[in-house]
Design a protein around this motif. Structure first.
Motif, PDB file in Angstrom:
ATOM      1  N   MET A   1       1.405   1.747  -3.356  1.00 35.83           N
ATOM      2  CA  MET A   1       0.057   1.830  -2.809  1.00 35.83           C
ATOM      3  C   MET A   1      -0.090   0.949  -1.562  1.00 35.83           C
ATOM      4  N   ARG A   2       0.590  -0.183  -1.543  1.00 32.24           N
ATOM      5  CA  ARG A   2       0.478  -1.057  -0.375  1.00 32.24           C
ATOM      6  C   ARG A   2       1.104  -0.410   0.854  1.00 32.24           C
ATOM      7  N   ILE A   3       2.174   0.349   0.647  1.00 32.77           N
ATOM      8  CA  ILE A   3       2.812   1.034   1.771  1.00 32.77           C
ATOM      9  C   ILE A   3       1.900   2.132   2.292  1.00 32.77           C
ATOM     10  N   GLU A   4       1.275   2.877   1.402  1.00 37.71           N
ATOM     11  CA  GLU A   4       0.330   3.918   1.809  1.00 37.71           C
ATOM     12  C   GLU A   4      -0.831   3.303   2.596  1.00 37.71           C
ATOM     13  N   TYR A   5      -1.300   2.163   2.137  1.00 41.87           N
ATOM     14  CA  TYR A   5      -2.366   1.455   2.842  1.00 41.87           C
ATOM     15  C   TYR A   5      -1.906   1.033   4.233  1.00 41.87           C
ATOM     16  N   ALA A   6      -0.678   0.534   4.316  1.00 37.60           N
ATOM     17  CA  ALA A   6      -0.121   0.119   5.604  1.00 37.60           C
ATOM     18  C   ALA A   6      -0.019   1.311   6.562  1.00 37.60           C
ATOM     19  N   ILE A   7       0.438   2.445   6.065  1.00 38.52           N
ATOM     20  CA  ILE A   7       0.556   3.644   6.894  1.00 38.52           C
ATOM     21  C   ILE A   7      -0.808   4.065   7.415  1.00 38.52           C
ATOM     22  N   GLU A   8      -1.794   4.093   6.533  1.00 37.47           N
ATOM     23  CA  GLU A   8      -3.144   4.472   6.943  1.00 37.47           C
ATOM     24  C   GLU A   8      -3.690   3.514   7.992  1.00 37.47           C
ATOM     25  N   LYS A   9      -3.500   2.224   7.748  1.00 38.09           N
ATOM     26  CA  LYS A   9      -4.012   1.214   8.663  1.00 38.09           C
ATOM     27  C   LYS A   9      -3.316   1.308  10.026  1.00 38.09           C
ATOM     28  N   LEU A  10      -2.015   1.511  10.022  1.00 33.83           N
ATOM     29  CA  LEU A  10      -1.262   1.610  11.278  1.00 33.83           C
ATOM     30  C   LEU A  10      -1.644   2.857  12.075  1.00 33.83           C
ATOM     31  N   THR A  11      -1.946   3.943  11.390  1.00 35.08           N
ATOM     32  CA  THR A  11      -2.290   5.166  12.106  1.00 35.08           C
ATOM     33  C   THR A  11      -3.718   5.154  12.633  1.00 35.08           C
TER      34      THR A  11
ATOM     35  N   PHE B   1       2.182  -8.318   1.148  1.00 32.69           N
ATOM     36  CA  PHE B   1       3.552  -8.773   0.917  1.00 32.69           C
ATOM     37  C   PHE B   1       3.683 -10.206   1.413  1.00 32.69           C
ATOM     38  N   ASN B   2       4.539 -10.990   0.763  1.00 27.30           N
ATOM     39  CA  ASN B   2       4.764 -12.369   1.189  1.00 27.30           C
ATOM     40  C   ASN B   2       5.812 -12.470   2.287  1.00 27.30           C
ATOM     41  N   LYS B   3       6.774 -11.568   2.262  1.00 25.41           N
ATOM     42  CA  LYS B   3       7.887 -11.633   3.211  1.00 25.41           C
ATOM     43  C   LYS B   3       8.026 -10.331   3.978  1.00 25.41           C
ATOM     44  N   ALA B   4       8.336 -10.449   5.248  1.00 21.18           N
ATOM     45  CA  ALA B   4       8.536  -9.276   6.102  1.00 21.18           C
ATOM     46  C   ALA B   4       9.692  -8.429   5.586  1.00 21.18           C
ATOM     47  N   GLN B   5      10.745  -9.076   5.105  1.00 19.32           N
ATOM     48  CA  GLN B   5      11.917  -8.341   4.616  1.00 19.32           C
ATOM     49  C   GLN B   5      11.564  -7.470   3.413  1.00 19.32           C
ATOM     50  N   SER B   6      10.770  -7.991   2.505  1.00 25.43           N
ATOM     51  CA  SER B   6      10.354  -7.213   1.330  1.00 25.43           C
ATOM     52  C   SER B   6       9.529  -6.007   1.760  1.00 25.43           C
ATOM     53  N   PHE B   7       8.628  -6.238   2.691  1.00 23.25           N
ATOM     54  CA  PHE B   7       7.791  -5.154   3.211  1.00 23.25           C
ATOM     55  C   PHE B   7       8.642  -4.103   3.907  1.00 23.25           C
ATOM     56  N   SER B   8       9.553  -4.536   4.772  1.00 26.01           N
ATOM     57  CA  SER B   8      10.408  -3.607   5.516  1.00 26.01           C
ATOM     58  C   SER B   8      11.253  -2.760   4.575  1.00 26.01           C
ATOM     59  N   THR B   9      11.801  -3.398   3.558  1.00 28.98           N
ATOM     60  CA  THR B   9      12.633  -2.687   2.583  1.00 28.98           C
ATOM     61  C   THR B   9      11.800  -1.657   1.816  1.00 28.98           C
ATOM     62  N   ALA B  10      10.635  -2.057   1.349  1.00 32.48           N
ATOM     63  CA  ALA B  10       9.763  -1.145   0.610  1.00 32.48           C
ATOM     64  C   ALA B  10       9.293   0.007   1.499  1.00 32.48           C
ATOM     65  N   PHE B  11       8.972  -0.306   2.748  1.00 28.42           N
ATOM     66  CA  PHE B  11       8.508   0.721   3.690  1.00 28.42           C
ATOM     67  C   PHE B  11       9.613   1.744   3.915  1.00 28.42           C
ATOM     68  N   GLN B  12      10.818   1.270   4.172  1.00 28.31           N
ATOM     69  CA  GLN B  12      11.944   2.165   4.436  1.00 28.31           C
ATOM     70  C   GLN B  12      12.277   3.003   3.194  1.00 28.31           C
TER      71      GLN B  12
END
Length: 62
Positions: free
Chosen positions: A1-11, A30-41
């Motif tokens: 859900m956080r990734i979907e939120y990020a996609i919506e916010k970015l668009t 997310f606490n770390k950029a790496q965790s976010f990047s991995t989950a996003f990908q």
């Protein structure tokens, strides 16, 4: 859900596209950029930086 939120916010929000990946990650919970990047990908199949680049290069609708 956080990734979907990020996609919506970015668009929808041009301002957040100028944030660092760390700042975007923290903004969506997310606490770390790496965790976010991995989950996003993992969810989208593309990196966060490529996704932002694609949105920025997309012609605006009139």
């Amino acid at each position: 859900m956080r990734i979907e939120y990020a996609i919506e916010k970015l668009t929808t929000d041009k301002t957040i596209r100028n944030y660092t990946v760390q700042a975007i990650a923290e903004d969506v919970g997310f606490n770390k950029a790496q965790s976010f990047s991995t989950a996003f990908q993992k969810q989208t199949g593309i990196s966060i930086t490529y996704f932002i680049k694609q949105i920025n290069n997309k012609p605006t609708e009139n």
